[in-house]
Design a protein around this motif. Structure first.
Motif, PDB file in Angstrom:
ATOM      1  N   GLN A 112       6.147  42.450 -30.249  1.00  0.00           N
ATOM      2  CA  GLN A 112       5.521  41.725 -31.353  1.00  0.00           C
ATOM      3  C   GLN A 112       5.564  42.486 -32.676  1.00  0.00           C
ATOM      4  O   GLN A 112       4.931  42.085 -33.645  1.00  0.00           O
ATOM      5  N   TRP A 113       6.345  43.558 -32.731  1.00  0.00           N
ATOM      6  CA  TRP A 113       6.399  44.333 -33.972  1.00  0.00           C
ATOM      7  C   TRP A 113       6.880  43.516 -35.171  1.00  0.00           C
ATOM      8  O   TRP A 113       6.392  43.763 -36.294  1.00  0.00           O
ATOM      9  N   PRO A 114       7.803  42.527 -35.012  1.00  0.00           N
ATOM     10  CA  PRO A 114       8.187  41.764 -36.212  1.00  0.00           C
ATOM     11  C   PRO A 114       7.002  41.022 -36.840  1.00  0.00           C
ATOM     12  O   PRO A 114       6.917  40.914 -38.069  1.00  0.00           O
ATOM     13  N   ALA A 115       6.097  40.507 -36.011  1.00  0.00           N
ATOM     14  CA  ALA A 115       4.916  39.826 -36.547  1.00  0.00           C
ATOM     15  C   ALA A 115       4.019  40.813 -37.294  1.00  0.00           C
ATOM     16  O   ALA A 115       3.454  40.491 -38.351  1.00  0.00           O
ATOM     17  N   VAL A 116       3.879  42.007 -36.744  1.00  0.00           N
ATOM     18  CA  VAL A 116       3.088  43.043 -37.410  1.00  0.00           C
ATOM     19  C   VAL A 116       3.704  43.383 -38.763  1.00  0.00           C
ATOM     20  O   VAL A 116       3.015  43.507 -39.774  1.00  0.00           O
ATOM     21  N   GLU A 117       5.019  43.513 -38.787  1.00  0.00           N
ATOM     22  CA  GLU A 117       5.704  43.868 -40.033  1.00  0.00           C
ATOM     23  C   GLU A 117       5.615  42.734 -41.056  1.00  0.00           C
ATOM     24  O   GLU A 117       5.578  42.983 -42.268  1.00  0.00           O
TER      25      GLU A 117
ATOM     26  N   LYS B 184      -3.007  34.551 -43.344  1.00  0.00           N
ATOM     27  CA  LYS B 184      -2.145  35.574 -42.755  1.00  0.00           C
ATOM     28  C   LYS B 184      -1.705  35.216 -41.336  1.00  0.00           C
ATOM     29  O   LYS B 184      -0.620  35.627 -40.909  1.00  0.00           O
ATOM     30  N   PHE B 185      -2.526  34.495 -40.597  1.00  0.00           N
ATOM     31  CA  PHE B 185      -2.112  34.082 -39.246  1.00  0.00           C
ATOM     32  C   PHE B 185      -0.810  33.283 -39.336  1.00  0.00           C
ATOM     33  O   PHE B 185       0.156  33.572 -38.621  1.00  0.00           O
ATOM     34  N   ALA B 186      -0.783  32.282 -40.209  1.00  0.00           N
ATOM     35  CA  ALA B 186       0.406  31.445 -40.345  1.00  0.00           C
ATOM     36  C   ALA B 186       1.586  32.242 -40.877  1.00  0.00           C
ATOM     37  O   ALA B 186       2.717  32.083 -40.419  1.00  0.00           O
ATOM     38  N   ALA B 187       1.336  33.114 -41.850  1.00  0.00           N
ATOM     39  CA  ALA B 187       2.409  33.894 -42.450  1.00  0.00           C
ATOM     40  C   ALA B 187       3.081  34.813 -41.435  1.00  0.00           C
ATOM     41  O   ALA B 187       4.285  35.071 -41.517  1.00  0.00           O
ATOM     42  N   ALA B 188       2.310  35.296 -40.462  1.00  0.00           N
ATOM     43  CA  ALA B 188       2.846  36.195 -39.438  1.00  0.00           C
ATOM     44  C   ALA B 188       3.400  35.448 -38.233  1.00  0.00           C
ATOM     45  O   ALA B 188       4.021  36.053 -37.357  1.00  0.00           O
ATOM     46  N   GLY B 189       3.172  34.127 -38.182  1.00  0.00           N
ATOM     47  CA  GLY B 189       3.592  33.360 -37.010  1.00  0.00           C
ATOM     48  C   GLY B 189       2.699  33.594 -35.812  1.00  0.00           C
ATOM     49  O   GLY B 189       3.138  33.491 -34.662  1.00  0.00           O
ATOM     50  N   LEU B 190       1.421  33.888 -36.068  1.00  0.00           N
ATOM     51  CA  LEU B 190       0.455  34.152 -35.004  1.00  0.00           C
ATOM     52  C   LEU B 190      -0.599  33.055 -34.958  1.00  0.00           C
ATOM     53  O   LEU B 190      -0.778  32.303 -35.917  1.00  0.00           O
TER      54      LEU B 190
END
Length: 220
Positions: free
Chosen positions: A87-92, A117-123
């Motif tokens: 999940q590092w891409p979402a963190v980045e 930020k949830f939506a922006a990270a895809g989470l």
């Protein structure tokens, strides 16, 4: 016998130390995602690379000018979600975002305000049981907690948070069946190592205090 991948340094190599002045000291720490409540009732999500646990208390280091520090100063409930290495891409994707508007001058160049930020990270946020901020649904471990102490560090640029964990959620696939123990062979945290992302390699051995032994270890 437990085997490990070859080290980049030979075990019998003589060490030659040099004096250096690194800009950061992230010498291999786990990444966590902190969910906190904004003043308007919405929620902020921030990646943190300074966190460690003492019993049921998690100690967290935060930038003093960030939205997370401001939220916890007046709304102490939070969720500490631990992402897996994949999940590092979402963190980045979260890394250059801030919940502060306008963006504080102390933030790095390229940082921008993002209200969702949830939506922006895809989470995905999912409801917590005991606190208002949501858990990160994709993270294998989620800790509902309350910040009992929020204090400035000695430099004045950071905030140290002592959060008491009130409820733990874990993906059933990383829990030893019939126990409350995380299986260390099934779980790998995402590690932030001098601004690069890593997971764990094969097991090297285990502590004498472990409750999940898996046979003898070659200590040679």
């Amino acid at each position: 016998m437990t085997t490990a991948p070859p080290s980049p340094l030979p075990a019998d190599a003589a060490l030659t130390h040099v004096e250096i002045e690194p800009s950061i000291l992230y010498f291999g720490t786990p990444v966590v995602l902190l969910s906190t409540e904004n003043p308007d009732g919405s929620f902020n999500l921030a990646p943190i690379s300074s966190a460690w646990a003492l019993g049921q208390t998690v100690v967290i280091g935060l930038g003093g000018e960030g939205q997370t520090a401001r939220n916890l100063a007046s709304r102490p409930e939070l969720v500490i979600s631990l992402p897996a290495p994949a999940q590092w891409p979402a963190v980045e994707r979260l890394a250059p975002l801030t919940g502060r508007n306008p963006v504080p001058p102390t933030k790095h160049e390229g940082c921008r305000f993002e209200p969702d930020k949830f939506a922006a990270a895809g989470l995905t946020g999912e409801p917590s049981h005991l606190v208002r901020p949501p858990r990160v649904a994709e993270c294998p471990i989620q800790l509902e907690a309350r910040a009992e102490r929020v204090l400035p560090d000695v430099s004045g640029g950071f905030v140290i948070v002592e959060a008491v964990v009130r409820k733990v959620h874990a993906d059933s696939r990383i829990v030893l069946a019939g126990t409350d123990h995380i299986d260390p062979a099934a779980w790998s945290p995402l590690i932030y190592n001098f601004r690069h992302y890593f997971g764990l390699g094969p097991e090297l051995g285990h502590s004498y205090r472990t409750r999940t032994p898996r046979g003898p270890v070659d200590a040679r």
